[in-house]
Write a protein that holds these residues in place. Structure first.
Motif, PDB file in Angstrom:
ATOM      1  N   PRO A  34      -6.005   5.229   2.488  1.00 15.58           N
ATOM      2  CA  PRO A  34      -5.247   4.431   2.690  1.00 15.58           C
ATOM      3  C   PRO A  34      -4.451   3.831   3.225  1.00 15.58           C
ATOM      4  O   PRO A  34      -3.201   3.553   3.193  1.00 15.58           O
ATOM      5  CB  PRO A  34      -5.917   4.348   4.159  1.00 15.58           C
ATOM      6  CG  PRO A  34      -6.993   4.883   4.032  1.00 15.58           C
ATOM      7  CD  PRO A  34      -8.048   4.790   2.947  1.00 15.58           C
ATOM      8  N   LEU A  35      -4.505   2.704   2.517  1.00 14.45           N
ATOM      9  CA  LEU A  35      -3.557   0.788   2.344  1.00 14.45           C
ATOM     10  C   LEU A  35      -3.187   1.576   0.782  1.00 14.45           C
ATOM     11  O   LEU A  35      -1.813   1.228   0.755  1.00 14.45           O
ATOM     12  CB  LEU A  35      -4.860   0.429   2.056  1.00 14.45           C
ATOM     13  CG  LEU A  35      -3.803  -1.264   1.330  1.00 14.45           C
ATOM     14  CD1 LEU A  35      -3.237  -1.193   2.718  1.00 14.45           C
ATOM     15  CD2 LEU A  35      -4.730  -2.573   1.039  1.00 14.45           C
ATOM     16  N   ILE A  36      -3.774   2.324  -0.282  1.00 10.25           N
ATOM     17  CA  ILE A  36      -2.853   2.893  -1.344  1.00 10.25           C
ATOM     18  C   ILE A  36      -1.575   3.322  -1.018  1.00 10.25           C
ATOM     19  O   ILE A  36      -0.655   3.020  -1.807  1.00 10.25           O
ATOM     20  CB  ILE A  36      -4.000   2.640  -2.283  1.00 10.25           C
ATOM     21  CG1 ILE A  36      -5.104   2.119  -2.875  1.00 10.25           C
ATOM     22  CG2 ILE A  36      -3.191   3.432  -3.566  1.00 10.25           C
ATOM     23  CD1 ILE A  36      -6.032   2.272  -3.544  1.00 10.25           C
ATOM     24  N   GLN A  37      -2.088   4.519  -0.336  1.00 11.28           N
ATOM     25  CA  GLN A  37      -0.941   5.733  -0.423  1.00 11.28           C
ATOM     26  C   GLN A  37       0.287   4.601   0.830  1.00 11.28           C
ATOM     27  O   GLN A  37       1.642   5.256   0.540  1.00 11.28           O
ATOM     28  CB  GLN A  37      -1.709   6.787   0.688  1.00 11.28           C
ATOM     29  CG  GLN A  37      -2.520   7.234   0.159  1.00 11.28           C
ATOM     30  CD  GLN A  37      -3.161   8.786   0.735  1.00 11.28           C
ATOM     31  OE1 GLN A  37      -3.786   8.371   1.659  1.00 11.28           O
ATOM     32  NE2 GLN A  37      -3.723   9.472  -0.127  1.00 11.28           N
ATOM     33  N   ALA A  41       3.895   4.860   0.123  1.00  6.66           N
ATOM     34  CA  ALA A  41       5.251   4.793   0.453  1.00  6.66           C
ATOM     35  C   ALA A  41       6.170   3.955   0.951  1.00  6.66           C
ATOM     36  O   ALA A  41       7.719   4.178   1.016  1.00  6.66           O
ATOM     37  CB  ALA A  41       4.504   5.784   1.967  1.00  6.66           C
ATOM     38  N   LEU A  42       5.980   3.025   0.899  1.00  6.43           N
ATOM     39  CA  LEU A  42       6.240   1.732   1.648  1.00  6.43           C
ATOM     40  C   LEU A  42       7.557   1.297  -0.143  1.00  6.43           C
ATOM     41  O   LEU A  42       8.847   0.770   0.095  1.00  6.43           O
ATOM     42  CB  LEU A  42       6.461   0.715   1.684  1.00  6.43           C
ATOM     43  CG  LEU A  42       6.558  -0.595   1.566  1.00  6.43           C
ATOM     44  CD1 LEU A  42       7.672  -1.288   2.467  1.00  6.43           C
ATOM     45  CD2 LEU A  42       5.946  -3.082   2.010  1.00  6.43           C
ATOM     46  N   ARG A  60      15.189   2.642   9.447  1.00  2.99           N
ATOM     47  CA  ARG A  60      14.231   2.879  10.349  1.00  2.99           C
ATOM     48  C   ARG A  60      12.501   3.653   9.587  1.00  2.99           C
ATOM     49  O   ARG A  60      11.720   3.448   9.805  1.00  2.99           O
ATOM     50  CB  ARG A  60      13.888   4.222  10.558  1.00  2.99           C
ATOM     51  CG  ARG A  60      13.131   3.976  12.454  1.00  2.99           C
ATOM     52  CD  ARG A  60      13.700   5.521  13.088  1.00  2.99           C
ATOM     53  NE  ARG A  60      15.408   5.533  13.571  1.00  2.99           N
ATOM     54  CZ  ARG A  60      15.352   6.322  14.012  1.00  2.99           C
ATOM     55  NH1 ARG A  60      14.998   7.854  13.893  1.00  2.99           N
ATOM     56  NH2 ARG A  60      17.260   6.083  14.262  1.00  2.99           N
ATOM     57  N   GLN A  61      12.568   4.211   8.453  1.00  2.98           N
ATOM     58  CA  GLN A  61      11.594   4.859   7.597  1.00  2.98           C
ATOM     59  C   GLN A  61      10.908   3.412   6.522  1.00  2.98           C
ATOM     60  O   GLN A  61       9.798   3.435   6.668  1.00  2.98           O
ATOM     61  CB  GLN A  61      12.510   5.445   6.081  1.00  2.98           C
ATOM     62  CG  GLN A  61      13.207   6.927   7.001  1.00  2.98           C
ATOM     63  CD  GLN A  61      13.383   7.475   6.057  1.00  2.98           C
ATOM     64  OE1 GLN A  61      14.247   7.301   4.848  1.00  2.98           O
ATOM     65  NE2 GLN A  61      13.198   8.646   5.774  1.00  2.98           N
ATOM     66  N   LEU A  62      12.115   2.144   6.230  1.00  5.35           N
ATOM     67  CA  LEU A  62      11.634   0.923   5.531  1.00  5.35           C
ATOM     68  C   LEU A  62      10.173   0.682   6.688  1.00  5.35           C
ATOM     69  O   LEU A  62       9.641  -0.019   6.475  1.00  5.35           O
ATOM     70  CB  LEU A  62      12.437   0.300   5.543  1.00  5.35           C
ATOM     71  CG  LEU A  62      12.186  -1.471   4.221  1.00  5.35           C
ATOM     72  CD1 LEU A  62      11.140  -0.692   3.497  1.00  5.35           C
ATOM     73  CD2 LEU A  62      13.378  -1.543   4.091  1.00  5.35           C
ATOM     74  N   ARG A  63      10.897   0.273   8.278  1.00  9.34           N
ATOM     75  CA  ARG A  63      10.322  -0.186   9.134  1.00  9.34           C
ATOM     76  C   ARG A  63       9.037   0.298   9.963  1.00  9.34           C
ATOM     77  O   ARG A  63       7.997  -0.301   9.542  1.00  9.34           O
ATOM     78  CB  ARG A  63      10.924  -0.233  10.986  1.00  9.34           C
ATOM     79  CG  ARG A  63      11.658  -1.662  10.750  1.00  9.34           C
ATOM     80  CD  ARG A  63      12.323  -1.823  11.697  1.00  9.34           C
ATOM     81  NE  ARG A  63      13.266  -0.648  12.825  1.00  9.34           N
ATOM     82  CZ  ARG A  63      13.848  -0.240  12.871  1.00  9.34           C
ATOM     83  NH1 ARG A  63      14.861  -0.808  11.875  1.00  9.34           N
ATOM     84  NH2 ARG A  63      14.314   1.143  13.500  1.00  9.34           N
ATOM     85  N   VAL A  69       1.875   0.089   6.478  1.00 10.75           N
ATOM     86  CA  VAL A  69       0.808  -0.773   5.007  1.00 10.75           C
ATOM     87  C   VAL A  69       0.162  -1.752   6.251  1.00 10.75           C
ATOM     88  O   VAL A  69      -0.975  -1.395   6.287  1.00 10.75           O
ATOM     89  CB  VAL A  69       2.337  -1.549   4.144  1.00 10.75           C
ATOM     90  CG1 VAL A  69       0.932  -2.581   3.496  1.00 10.75           C
ATOM     91  CG2 VAL A  69       2.554  -0.616   3.923  1.00 10.75           C
ATOM     92  N   LEU A  70       0.758  -2.759   7.059  1.00 13.11           N
ATOM     93  CA  LEU A  70       0.465  -3.319   8.149  1.00 13.11           C
ATOM     94  C   LEU A  70      -1.081  -2.824   8.273  1.00 13.11           C
ATOM     95  O   LEU A  70      -1.856  -3.667   8.592  1.00 13.11           O
ATOM     96  CB  LEU A  70       0.634  -4.168   8.635  1.00 13.11           C
ATOM     97  CG  LEU A  70       1.901  -5.365   8.358  1.00 13.11           C
ATOM     98  CD1 LEU A  70       3.559  -5.626   9.158  1.00 13.11           C
ATOM     99  CD2 LEU A  70       1.338  -5.942   7.792  1.00 13.11           C
TER     100      LEU A  70
END
Length: 89
Positions: A34-37, A41-42, A60-63, A69-70
């Motif tokens: 999940p972190l890798i995915q 995406a980021l 908005r997509q970047l946030r 990721v967090l």
């Protein structure tokens, strides 16, 4: 101290490269997926913004990608803390 020849060191290195991942290594990768995915995406969101000025939708997509990721890092850290032997809950 024993000194190994370059031929022996090369054979050891080749043997390490040819081996398959162990079940434990595969499980660790699966746990981190999940972190890798989320990081992929980021990265996709960041790449999309390299050559243009970000719009409100882009921001908005970047946030959202950063928050994913967090959240994935948090979940992975909490999961690791809960599974660590000898750690009081």
């Amino acid at each position: 101290m024993k000194i190994l020849s370059l031929r022996v060191l090369a054979a050891i290195a080749q043997a390490e490269q040819d081996r398959e991942p162990t079940p434990a290594e595969l499980a660790a990768i699966e746990a981190e997926m999940p972190l890798i995915q989320a990081e992929v995406a980021l990265l996709d969101a960041q790449i999309a913004l390299l050559d243009r000025t970000p719009s409100e939708l882009d921001e908005r997509q970047l946030r959202r990608a950063r928050r994913r990721v967090l959240a994935a890092r948090r979940d992975l850290a909490n999961k690791g803390a809960n599974e660590a032997p000898g750690v009081a809950a």
